[in-house]
Write a protein that holds these residues in place. Structure first.
Motif, PDB file in Angstrom:
ATOM      1  N   ILE A   2     -15.234  -4.137   9.988  1.00  0.00           N
ATOM      2  CA  ILE A   2     -14.144  -4.377   9.043  1.00  0.00           C
ATOM      3  C   ILE A   2     -12.863  -4.495   9.865  1.00  0.00           C
ATOM      4  N   ILE A   3     -12.100  -5.556   9.636  1.00  0.00           N
ATOM      5  CA  ILE A   3     -10.859  -5.796  10.375  1.00  0.00           C
ATOM      6  C   ILE A   3      -9.679  -5.698   9.414  1.00  0.00           C
ATOM      7  N   VAL A   4      -8.710  -4.871   9.784  1.00  0.00           N
ATOM      8  CA  VAL A   4      -7.536  -4.633   8.949  1.00  0.00           C
ATOM      9  C   VAL A   4      -6.278  -4.799   9.796  1.00  0.00           C
ATOM     10  N   ASP A   5      -5.322  -5.588   9.317  1.00  0.00           N
ATOM     11  CA  ASP A   5      -4.016  -5.737   9.966  1.00  0.00           C
ATOM     12  C   ASP A   5      -2.956  -5.008   9.146  1.00  0.00           C
ATOM     13  N   MET A   6      -2.087  -4.277   9.833  1.00  0.00           N
ATOM     14  CA  MET A   6      -1.030  -3.515   9.168  1.00  0.00           C
ATOM     15  C   MET A   6       0.310  -3.762   9.847  1.00  0.00           C
ATOM     16  N   ASP A   7       1.346  -3.961   9.063  1.00  0.00           N
ATOM     17  CA  ASP A   7       2.710  -4.032   9.580  1.00  0.00           C
ATOM     18  C   ASP A   7       3.283  -2.626   9.606  1.00  0.00           C
ATOM     19  N   VAL A   8       3.437  -2.072  10.809  1.00  0.00           N
ATOM     20  CA  VAL A   8       3.878  -0.686  10.977  1.00  0.00           C
ATOM     21  C   VAL A   8       5.329  -0.679  11.459  1.00  0.00           C
ATOM     22  N   ALA A   9       6.149   0.168  10.846  1.00  0.00           N
ATOM     23  CA  ALA A   9       7.562   0.256  11.232  1.00  0.00           C
ATOM     24  C   ALA A   9       8.015   1.707  11.188  1.00  0.00           C
ATOM     25  N   TYR A  10       8.907   2.050  12.113  1.00  0.00           N
ATOM     26  CA  TYR A  10       9.486   3.397  12.134  1.00  0.00           C
ATOM     27  C   TYR A  10      10.973   3.284  12.420  1.00  0.00           C
ATOM     28  N   ALA A  11      11.766   3.944  11.591  1.00  0.00           N
ATOM     29  CA  ALA A  11      13.210   4.045  11.814  1.00  0.00           C
ATOM     30  C   ALA A  11      13.658   5.380  11.222  1.00  0.00           C
ATOM     31  N   VAL A  65       0.839  -1.198   0.000  1.00  0.00           N
ATOM     32  CA  VAL A  65       0.000   0.000   0.000  1.00  0.00           C
ATOM     33  C   VAL A  65       0.880   1.256   0.000  1.00  0.00           C
ATOM     34  N   GLU A  66       1.545   1.510  -1.101  1.00  0.00           N
ATOM     35  CA  GLU A  66       2.388   2.692  -1.187  1.00  0.00           C
ATOM     36  C   GLU A  66       1.571   3.977  -1.122  1.00  0.00           C
ATOM     37  N   TRP A  67       0.324   3.920  -1.589  1.00  0.00           N
ATOM     38  CA  TRP A  67      -0.515   5.113  -1.531  1.00  0.00           C
ATOM     39  C   TRP A  67      -0.744   5.548  -0.077  1.00  0.00           C
ATOM     40  N   MET A  68      -0.842   4.567   0.826  1.00  0.00           N
ATOM     41  CA  MET A  68      -1.032   4.905   2.241  1.00  0.00           C
ATOM     42  C   MET A  68       0.215   5.560   2.821  1.00  0.00           C
ATOM     43  N   ASN A  69       1.397   5.078   2.414  1.00  0.00           N
ATOM     44  CA  ASN A  69       2.636   5.701   2.885  1.00  0.00           C
ATOM     45  C   ASN A  69       2.764   7.143   2.391  1.00  0.00           C
ATOM     46  N   LYS A  70       2.253   7.404   1.188  1.00  0.00           N
ATOM     47  CA  LYS A  70       2.270   8.783   0.682  1.00  0.00           C
ATOM     48  C   LYS A  70       1.336   9.672   1.490  1.00  0.00           C
ATOM     49  N   VAL A  71       0.188   9.124   1.898  1.00  0.00           N
ATOM     50  CA  VAL A  71      -0.742   9.885   2.736  1.00  0.00           C
ATOM     51  C   VAL A  71      -0.113  10.171   4.096  1.00  0.00           C
ATOM     52  N   ILE A  72       0.541   9.160   4.687  1.00  0.00           N
ATOM     53  CA  ILE A  72       1.188   9.351   5.986  1.00  0.00           C
ATOM     54  C   ILE A  72       2.291  10.404   5.881  1.00  0.00           C
ATOM     55  N   HIS A  73       3.044  10.370   4.786  1.00  0.00           N
ATOM     56  CA  HIS A  73       4.112  11.356   4.583  1.00  0.00           C
ATOM     57  C   HIS A  73       3.551  12.773   4.554  1.00  0.00           C
ATOM     58  N   GLN A  74       2.413  12.949   3.916  1.00  0.00           N
ATOM     59  CA  GLN A  74       1.795  14.268   3.848  1.00  0.00           C
ATOM     60  C   GLN A  74       1.275  14.711   5.217  1.00  0.00           C
ATOM     61  N   LEU A  75       0.793  13.755   5.997  1.00  0.00           N
ATOM     62  CA  LEU A  75       0.227  14.069   7.307  1.00  0.00           C
ATOM     63  C   LEU A  75       1.272  14.184   8.406  1.00  0.00           C
ATOM     64  N   CYS A 100       6.677   7.152   9.672  1.00  0.00           N
ATOM     65  CA  CYS A 100       6.586   5.695   9.788  1.00  0.00           C
ATOM     66  C   CYS A 100       6.021   5.136   8.489  1.00  0.00           C
ATOM     67  N   ARG A 101       6.184   3.850   8.275  1.00  0.00           N
ATOM     68  CA  ARG A 101       5.730   3.226   7.044  1.00  0.00           C
ATOM     69  C   ARG A 101       4.854   2.007   7.344  1.00  0.00           C
ATOM     70  N   VAL A 102       3.966   1.743   6.419  1.00  0.00           N
ATOM     71  CA  VAL A 102       3.141   0.544   6.480  1.00  0.00           C
ATOM     72  C   VAL A 102       3.709  -0.445   5.475  1.00  0.00           C
ATOM     73  N   GLY A 103       4.237  -1.580   5.973  1.00  0.00           N
ATOM     74  CA  GLY A 103       4.885  -2.546   5.096  1.00  0.00           C
ATOM     75  C   GLY A 103       3.916  -3.398   4.310  1.00  0.00           C
ATOM     76  N   GLY A 104       2.717  -3.592   4.825  1.00  0.00           N
ATOM     77  CA  GLY A 104       1.716  -4.401   4.141  1.00  0.00           C
ATOM     78  C   GLY A 104       0.409  -4.318   4.898  1.00  0.00           C
ATOM     79  N   ILE A 105      -0.678  -4.604   4.203  1.00  0.00           N
ATOM     80  CA  ILE A 105      -1.992  -4.495   4.807  1.00  0.00           C
ATOM     81  C   ILE A 105      -2.836  -5.707   4.403  1.00  0.00           C
TER      82      ILE A 105
END
Length: 634
Positions: free
Chosen positions: A89-98, A19-29, A72-77
């Protein structure tokens, strides 16, 4: 990301999407996330950190907070589409920050920095309830299924870094705050729609309870060999389910320790939570890891001892109009919730007389009889009481669904009363049924817990990460049971088992049990008599056995003699009903009743009664004997 060694989930699992689109949204926010983080840290996290730091580090504080430019980034959803209720609706996300976050901290007169912060974990978001009108979702709850991994460095403080225990204290406090904030069973909840029942968002019922027995370990590694001393490891085991931690006792100088200890943990979401078991060698300095459970069979190992019979769930929503602890001194309140010797508390709300807590607690209950749930509001600054409240647990048994939903009570301090809004529920822990395709073989179950499953700390026995997935909540295995007798889980539907409902014996009188059946039978005339508490009601011969292997109580009712009669013709048609009070001290009540027809609307008289508390019996067993019957207790 270069700092993350593992491949992203969308590479490893085909049902996880990139979900690269989600990482772009997080970057903007991210700049706005950083601003909110400062407010959140100041209002919620820092007061709790100060409260938990050891005495010598109480003046620890953050003087600068910069979340940096790298988000931070979402590695997969992964979105769950099967075995999910239609209201969510249940959603699992791999969240990482470095990233490049930078904090300035001060403690004990030293000032330094905290950087190189790394953070990773699996975040579950639940959107519920789904609504037929905008915004279509009532709210969002987010939680980590298990403790996320976090690391950081303290720099630029010279001798401060060498202060004994400082880094360990900071790490421990931060981990406890993360666990208390957003690791199951704790959640971050954001309501989105008005007029939605907040208890459905903040106070969902768990899937069940896992009962675990840690039996023994074999052939552990010896970590206590050195040139100075020769000894053996001093092993203990740590168990983790979500934010719940348990620890066995330490057994000194033993590479084949036997614990035989029982533990219980709440399983909030069985399809995603994991069970971790790790072994350590206790030392004077830092404890060394001996190994971890790297493989797990399809079934839980059996915990055949019923430690507790029920789970009590408490949700504190809010308190209003608290008194001032001193003149013109606004309180910083928290609420302590106690059941027996166990006490839990809400976070501190700074300087307010109308705190909004929205905190939930869970207590394991052995017996309800005589126990009270105690609430006390306390000012964090002066440690003075702001009001208290006691609720007998037996009052919950009178409720239709064994719960009080958003009930208003009063915290009392002298003549002052403060309204507190509380939700309380009690659920029995009963034996459930497994899936039909479960295969339970002695060859599979016999391997549970042996040395083959322990991964050495140096990684020689495989590369597994030590996770054990809870396929179903609280499943237990009985080597000699039938296939339908292998699971213990939280009962949230058949709640009537908590009450003392009578069940007829196998050789029942069902043909004439109904009022309609009495219409077709001859009517008898009942004697007029006064009931005395000391009168002779006859005797009953019984035997009680308890099978620990299958956790089953067996009551044999053999015969009665010298029964009294209510019929004018001195006749009776006796039968026996046995009821079991599941929570009230595990009490067995045996009633001998007369099935004679005295009229359609006349209750069947009780010829004699016998009450037996199981905790008064040795090993819950009673040899065959005659016991006098007494008058029924009203």
């Amino acid at each position: 990301m270069a700092q993350l060694q593992d491949l992203p989930a969308w590479v490893q699992f085909p049902d996880t999407e990139r979900v690269e689109w989600m990482n772009k949204v997080i970057h903007q926010l991210w700049p706005y996330v950083g601003e909110y983080t400062k407010t959140f840290m100041n209002d919620f996290i820092i007061p709790q950190v100060k409260a938990q730091m050891p005495g010598m580090f109480k003046n620890f504080k953050f003087t600068k907070m910069d979340m940096g430019d790298i988000p931070c980034r979402v590695g997969g959803i992964k979105v769950y589409t099967t075995n999910v209720g239609r209201d969510r609706i249940i959603v699992d996300m791999d969240v990482a920050y470095a990233g490049d976050a930078d904090f300035t901290v001060s403690c004990c007169g030293f000032t330094g920095g905290m950087n190189n912060i790394q953070f990773s974990g699996k975040l579950r978001a639940i959107l519920k309830p789904l609504l037929p009108y905008p915004p279509m979702v009532g709210g969002v709850s987010a939680t980590f299924l298990e403790m996320p991994k976090m690391d950081f460095n303290l720099t630029g403080m010279g001798e401060m870094v060498e202060l004994p225990g400082l880094i360990d204290a900071i790490r421990s406090v931060i981990n406890s705050q993360i666990a208390a904030l957003c690791v199951l069973p704790n959640e971050v909840v954001v309501p989105l729609a008005p007029d939605v029942d907040v208890t459905k968002l903040y106070f969902p019922e768990p899937d069940g309870v896992v009962r675990l027995k840690v039996i023994e370990a074999k052939n552990l590694e010896n970590r206590d060999i050195s040139f100075i001393k020769k000894g053996k490891s001093d092993p203990y085991a740590e168990i983790q389910v979500g934010s719940q931690f348990f620890k066995t006792r330490t057994i000194d100088d033993d590479l084949n320790p036997i614990w035989n200890e029982y533990f219980e943990a709440v399983v909030d979401q069985a399809d995603g939570q994991k069970l971790r078991i790790e072994l350590f060698d206790e030392d004077q300095g830092k404890d060394e890891e001996l190994g971890r459970l790297s493989e797990w069979e399809a079934e839980w190992g059996q915990a055949d001892k019923p430690i507790h019979s029920a789970l009590l769930m408490v949700y504190i929503d809010s308190v209003a109009d608290l008194p001032y602890p001193k003149s013109k001194l606004e309180p910083s309140p928290f609420v302590e919730v106690s059941l027996g010797k166990e006490t839990q508390r809400t976070p501190v709300k700074v300087k307010t007389v109308n705190p909004l807590f929205q905190s939930k607690f869970m207590f394991f209950v052995r017996h309800l009889e005589g126990q009270e749930l105690k609430f006390e509001a306390v000012d964090d600054g002066t440690r003075r009481s702001l009001g208290s409240l006691n609720i007998p647990l037996t009052t919950l048994l009178k409720e239709p669904k064994l719960e009080q939903n958003q009930q208003m009570h009063m915290l009392t301090l002298g003549v002052h009363q403060s309204p507190i809004v509380i939700t309380t529920r009690i659920r029995a822990l009963i034996q459930g049924k497994p899936k039909k395709n479960d295969q339970l073989g002695h060859d599979v179950l016999g391997e549970y817990g042996n040395a083959f499953h322990i991964e050495r700390a140096n990684g020689k026995n495989g590369t597994a990460n030590g996770d054990a997935v809870a396929v179903e909540p609280a499943k237990t295995v009985n080597l000699d049971a039938a296939e339908d007798d292998v699971e213990i889980k939280l009962n949230v539907d058949n709640y009537q088992i908590l009450r003392s409902d009578s069940n007829s014996s196998l050789n029942s009188h069902g043909r004439s049990n109904s009022r309609l059946g009495r219409l077709f039978r001859s009517k008898h005339e009942m004697k007029k008599r006064e009931t005395r508490a000391d009168e002779n009601r006859g005797e009953i011969e019984i035997r009680i056995d308890f099978d620990e292997l299958v956790n089953q109580l067996k009551i044999a009712v053999i015969r009665c003699r010298d029964l009294m009669t209510f019929d004018k013709k001195d006749q009776c048609n006796p039968y026996v009903s046995v009821s079991f009070s599941y929570l009230l001290n595990h009490k067995v009540v045996i009633n001998v009743k007369d099935d004679t027809n005295y009229g359609t609307f006349v209750a069947k008289p009780v010829l004699g009664c016998l009450e037996i508390r199981l905790d008064s019996l040795l090993n819950r067993q009673l040899s065959q004997r005659w016991i006098p019957l007494s008058v029924e207790r009203k």
